[in-house]
Scaffold this motif. Structure first.
Motif, mmCIF file in Angstrom:
data_model
loop_
_atom_site.group_PDB
_atom_site.id
_atom_site.type_symbol
_atom_site.label_atom_id
_atom_site.label_comp_id
_atom_site.label_asym_id
_atom_site.label_seq_id
_atom_site.Cartn_x
_atom_site.Cartn_y
_atom_site.Cartn_z
ATOM 1 N N UNK A 1 12.099 64.413 15.877
ATOM 2 C CA UNK A 1 13.506 64.433 15.489
ATOM 3 C C UNK A 1 14.160 63.060 15.562
ATOM 4 N N UNK A 2 13.368 62.053 15.966
ATOM 5 C CA UNK A 2 13.910 60.707 16.144
ATOM 6 C C UNK A 2 15.070 60.721 17.140
ATOM 7 N N UNK A 3 14.838 61.414 18.254
ATOM 8 C CA UNK A 3 15.844 61.534 19.301
ATOM 9 C C UNK A 3 15.311 60.976 20.608
ATOM 10 N N UNK A 4 16.223 60.527 21.436
ATOM 11 C CA UNK A 4 15.878 60.166 22.802
ATOM 12 C C UNK A 4 15.315 61.409 23.491
ATOM 13 N N UNK A 5 14.252 61.260 24.304
ATOM 14 C CA UNK A 5 13.664 62.430 24.968
ATOM 15 C C UNK A 5 14.664 63.254 25.770
ATOM 16 N N UNK A 6 15.644 62.600 26.374
ATOM 17 C CA UNK A 6 16.635 63.337 27.152
ATOM 18 C C UNK A 6 17.458 64.253 26.256
ATOM 19 N N UNK A 7 17.849 63.748 25.087
ATOM 20 C CA UNK A 7 18.617 64.567 24.154
ATOM 21 C C UNK A 7 17.744 65.664 23.559
ATOM 22 N N UNK A 8 16.488 65.327 23.263
ATOM 23 C CA UNK A 8 15.566 66.344 22.753
ATOM 24 C C UNK A 8 15.380 67.450 23.783
ATOM 25 N N UNK A 9 15.277 67.081 25.047
ATOM 26 C CA UNK A 9 15.144 68.067 26.105
ATOM 27 C C UNK A 9 16.374 68.937 26.238
ATOM 28 N N UNK A 10 17.543 68.328 26.064
ATOM 29 C CA UNK A 10 18.792 69.103 26.132
ATOM 30 C C UNK A 10 18.820 70.145 25.023
ATOM 31 N N UNK A 11 18.453 69.733 23.809
ATOM 32 C CA UNK A 11 18.468 70.658 22.685
ATOM 33 C C UNK A 11 17.394 71.740 22.850
ATOM 34 N N UNK A 12 16.254 71.362 23.369
ATOM 35 C CA UNK A 12 15.186 72.328 23.629
ATOM 36 C C UNK A 12 15.665 73.398 24.603
#
Length: 353
Positions: free
Chosen positions: A274-285
């Motif tokens: 998603x071309x996202x920072x892992x922290x933001x990807x984790x939040x969305x997950x």
């Protein structure tokens, strides 16, 4: 409903032509490519995915299918909505795709009657889909007379209609625009729309840029309007290549287990996709509910060959709602949705577990 997006019919026609062209390419005159491998695995596996932070992106990122099916060419094609996946399925240009429960309900109902079934629930939708507004609108009733965007025939379209009905508004009370997520984000930036019901990562961008959340799909689910992201597999592929489908299911289960055992690694994989920072990807997950194979086979979800799960009832209820909204011609019998759950394939894939 007033259609405010004049580009959409052209876009839909172009998509249908593109999907048809893909189907012709996949089946074309080169019979060698169409032949299965010596071990019986398919020569190609055509997957339609979406940019949703669930296990499917982990499987893609880690190339687990490519490793598990070394004699099969895996092709991943990105789609913006389940309605577009339905179009591609109708044209025969996909073997497995991701679509929300609303478009799958439509796909299993007349007039579409798409020959596919549901072997896996990617996620139960929660806070990752929401209705957001700006301009001082603080509740759904405040959308009267406003321009509201959602991808038609998607889970968010279904949820938008449910939210409007719950608030005592009809479709005629708002101006609903048919837009895909990238178009929604651009229209929001231009100030062309007042609200949108959409999913992450577009949802997160709208929330960061002045969007007030009016209702989430998690809240609607708690009030009886559950939605989910589902896998659909063509009947033809499931019949011809059951072992490949079993491998696909096993990799999806592997992804869910990675989320539970090492969320940082799972978030990193999703972030790359998603071309996202892992922290933001984790939040969305974390906004999604993921189910492993055991949970998928429980009575609350897909169930077993002898006892189809309650998810068929959810699809049937969705069809009743969509019929009331004149989105399907008729409500199929519950048995249609029970047969639409690939419970035998799911059971066979995990028969040793």
């Amino acid at each position: 409903m007033k259609r405010m997006n004049p580009v959409t019919p052209v876009k839909r026609a172009a998509l249908a032509l593109t999907a048809a062209a893909l189907a012709l390419t996949a089946c074309g005159s080169g019979t060698e490519e169409a032949k299965p491998a010596a071990d019986g695995s398919p020569a190609t596996l055509r997957i339609g995915y979406q940019l949703i932070p669930n296990g499917d992106l982990i499987v893609k990122d880690q190339q687990w299918l490519e490793k598990a099916l070394p004699n099969t060419k895996i092709t991943w094609s990105k789609f913006d909505s389940g309605g577009d996946v339905n179009t591609a399925m109708i044209s025969g240009s996909l073997d497995i795709g991701l679509a929300g429960s609303s478009p799958v309900t439509r796909g299993l109902s007349a007039p579409l009657d798409i020959p596919y079934r549901v072997p896996w629930i990617f996620d139960v939708i929660g806070d990752n889909e929401a209705l957001v507004a700006r301009g001082g609108v603080t509740d759904v009733k405040g959308l009267a007379g406003k321009r509201v965007a959602a991808p038609f025939a998607s889970t968010t379209h279904y949820s938008l209609l449910a939210a409007l009905t719950e608030a005592g508004l009809s479709e005629a009370d708002v101006k609903i625009l048919d837009m895909e997520p990238p178009d929604i984000q651009a229209a929001w930036q231009r100030g062309d729309i007042d609200a949108a019901y959409v999913w992450t990562p577009t949802l997160a961008e709208l929330q960061k840029n002045g969007g007030t959340t009016l209702v989430t799909s998690r809240e609607l689910a708690q009030r009886g309007k559950l939605t989910a992201d589902l896998a659909v597999v063509s009947d033809d592929f499931a019949k011809k290549y059951p072992k490949a489908l079993h491998v696909w299911l096993q990799q999806q289960d592997r992804a869910v287990k990675l989320v539970r055992s090492d969320k940082d690694a799972a978030a990193a994989a999703i972030g790359r996709q998603l071309n996202l920072d892992p922290a933001e990807a984790g939040r969305q997950l974390g906004q999604l509910v993921l189910l492993d194979a055991t949970e998928q086979r429980s009575a609350d979800y897909l169930g077993t060959p002898s006892a189809p799960g309650k998810f068929a009832e959810n699809l049937h209820s969705s069809a009743e709602f969509l019929k009331g909204q004149k989105k399907v011609d008729a409500v199929p019998e519950l048995s249609v949705f029970q047969k639409g759950l690939a419970t035998q394939e799911l059971a066979d894939a995990f028969s040793g577990s």
